[in-house]
Write a protein that holds these residues in place. Structure first.
Motif, short mmCIF file in Angstrom:
data_model
loop_
_atom_site.label_atom_id
_atom_site.label_comp_id
_atom_site.label_asym_id
_atom_site.label_seq_id
_atom_site.Cartn_x
_atom_site.Cartn_y
_atom_site.Cartn_z
N GLY A 1 -29.53 58.41 -116.78
CA GLY A 1 -29.50 58.62 -115.35
C GLY A 1 -30.72 58.01 -114.70
N ARG A 2 -30.78 58.20 -113.40
CA ARG A 2 -31.93 57.68 -112.67
C ARG A 2 -32.34 58.69 -111.61
N GLY B 1 -26.49 60.69 -112.94
CA GLY B 1 -26.39 60.27 -114.33
C GLY B 1 -25.16 60.80 -115.03
#
Length: 153
Positions: free
Chosen positions: A93-94, A106
Motif C-alpha cells: 500500500g501507500r 492498499g
C-alpha cells in the motif's frame, strides 16, 4: 474540468508516515482470533474517530457502519470459536499525507479455518485519517474483496 491527470505527489514527513502506518497496523491487527481479542479491538477503538464511518462493498449491498455497529459483530464472530486462526494483514500500500489529512490505500490478505476447512481471501482497503490533537485517527475506511469480476494484480 478534468478529474484525471497528474496524481497529487507529496513529500510527507517520515514521522507522519510512520504514525499513519502504525494506525493502519492497529486496524489490521484487530482482526485476529485468539487471545487478547478484546485488547486488540479496544486498541482499534482508540484509533477510530468516535464518528468514523466504515463501509463494506464486496459485491453485496453496501453496508455502512458506525464504530460500534462495525466492532460488535466482529468481536462476536472472532470470539465465537466458529473461525479458527483468523487473521488479516496488509500486503502492500501507500500513504499520502497533505497537511492534517492522510490516506492509506492498499491490498490485504486474510486466512482462517472454518469447520475444519482452510479459507483465504484478498482485497483492497482505503483508510482515511485526520490529524487530531491526540494523533492520527481513522475517520473512514472502505473495503472490497476479490471475487469473480474483481481481481487484484
Amino acid at each position: 474540468m478534468s478529474l484525471t491527470g497528474t496524481p497529487l505527489v507529496t513529500d510527507p514527513d517520515p514521522v507522519d508516515v510512520t504514525a499513519v502506518e502504525h494506525v493502519v497496523g492497529v486496524f489490521f491487527a484487530a482482526f485476529t482470533s485468539g487471545p487478547d481479542l478484546d485488547d486488540r479491538l479496544d486498541d482499534l477503538r482508540s484509533v477510530l474517530h468516535p464518528r468514523a464511518v466504515v463501509v463494506r462493498t464486496c459485491g453485496q449491498p453496501v453496508e455502512v457502519y458506525d464504530v460500534e455497529s462495525f466492532l460488535a459483530p466482529r468481536r462476536t464472530l472472532l470470539a465465537s470459536g466458529r473461525l479458527r486462526d483468523f487473521r488479516e494483514w496488509p500486503t502492500g500500500g501507500r500513504v499520502d499525507v497533505v497537511g492534517d489529512l492522510a490516506q492509506w490505500f492498499g491490498t490485504y490478505e486474510k486466512a482462517w479455518v472454518e469447520g475444519g476447512v482452510e479459507y483465504a481471501g484478498r482485497g483492497a482497503k482505503s483508510v482515511q485519517l485526520a490529524r487530531l490533537p491526540e494523533g492520527w485517527r481513522i475517520t473512514a475506511a472502505i473495503w472490497d474483496d476479490e471475487r469473480e469480476g474483481v481481481a487484484l494484480p
